[in-house]
Design an enzyme around this catalytic site. Structure first.
Site: not given
Ligand code: IMP
Ligand code: MG
Length: 183
Positions: A103, A106, A111
Site C-alpha cells: 500500500d 514510508d 519493503l
C-alpha cells in the site's frame, strides 16, 4: 464510519483518480514484463490487498498472485521498527520474476526487509516493488520503489487498504486524517 471520523477526513485521491492511475501502472508493468515469463505478484497483507487485486485485473500479462503478511513490532499508526513475518510465502519463487505489491512506502523498512529477504533466501530471478503511495520525506533508509502510484507529503493516510487501528481499510478513496481520533 462514525460522524467524527468522517468529519476529520480529507479526500486526497478519489476512487476515479485511483482507478486511472492503476490503469497507467498496469500498462507500464504489462509493457515491462511482456517478454518475461513467470511473473508473480506478492501482495503484502493486509494493506496491499485492494491494490493487488485491482492492479492484477488490469494486467495484460499472465501472473500468479501470492501473499505474505508482515507487521512491525510495536506498530500502532507509526511505522515499522522491527519487522515480523506473520504469514510467510507458501510457494517456491525460484527463478521467477517478482513484483512485491504494498500500500505505502514510508520509512522503507518493511519493503527493504522483504525485498532483501526474498533475494537472499528464495532465489528469484528478479524482484521489483510497486506501491500505491510513497512518502519520501519519512524515509529512514535508502529505498526506492520501482513503481509508484502517487508521491505524497507526510500525512496520515487511511482508505484503499490503509488503516488506522486496523479499521477504515475498506474506504474506497485515499484520504488523510486532519487529527487522529480514538475509535
Ligand atoms: P514502512 O516500513 O515505514 O515503509 O511502513 C510501511 C507500513 O507502515 C505500511 O505498510 C503501513 O502499514 C504503515 N503506514 C505507513 N504510513 C501509513 C499511513 O499514513 N497510514 C496507514 N498506515 C501507514
Ligand atoms: Mg502495511
Amino acid at each position: 464510519m462514525s460522524e467524527n471520523i468522517r468529519a476529520s477526513l480529507t479526500v486526497l485521491f478519489s476512487e476515479e483518480e485511483i482507478n486511472i492511475r492503476i490503469t497507467e501502472l498496469a500498462e507500464q508493468i504489462s509493457n515491462d514484463y511482456k517478454e518475461k515469463k513467470n511473473l508473480v505478484l506478492i501482495c503484502v497483507l493486509k494493506g496491499g490487498v485492494f491494490f493487488t487485486i485491482d492492479l492484477s485485473r488490469k494486467l495484460n500479462v499472465e501472473c500468479e498472485i501470492e501473499f505474505v503478511e508482515l507487521s512491525s513490532y510495536g506498530e500502532n499508526f507509526e511505522s515499522a521498527k522491527e519487522i515480523i513475518v506473520n504469514k510467510d510465502l507458501i510457494c517456491s519463487i525460484e527463478n521467477k520474476n517478482i513484483i512485491i505489491i504494498e500500500d505505502i512506502v514510508d520509512t522503507g523498512r518493511t519493503l527493504n526487509y522483504l525485498k532483501n529477504d526474498l533475494k537472499i533466501n528464495k532465489k528469484p530471478l528478479s524482484v521489483k516493488t510497486c506501491v500505491m503511495l510513497d512518502k519520501p520525506s519519512r524515509r529512514e533508509l535508502d529505498f526506492e520503489a520501482d513503481y509508484v502510484g502517487f508521491t505524497i507529503e507526510d500525512k496520515f493516510i487511511i482508505g484503499y487498504g490503509l488503516d488506522y487501528k486496523n479499521k477504515f481499510r475498506n474506504i474506497k478513496y485515499i484520504g488523510y486524517m486532519k487529527k487522529l481520533i480514538n475509535t
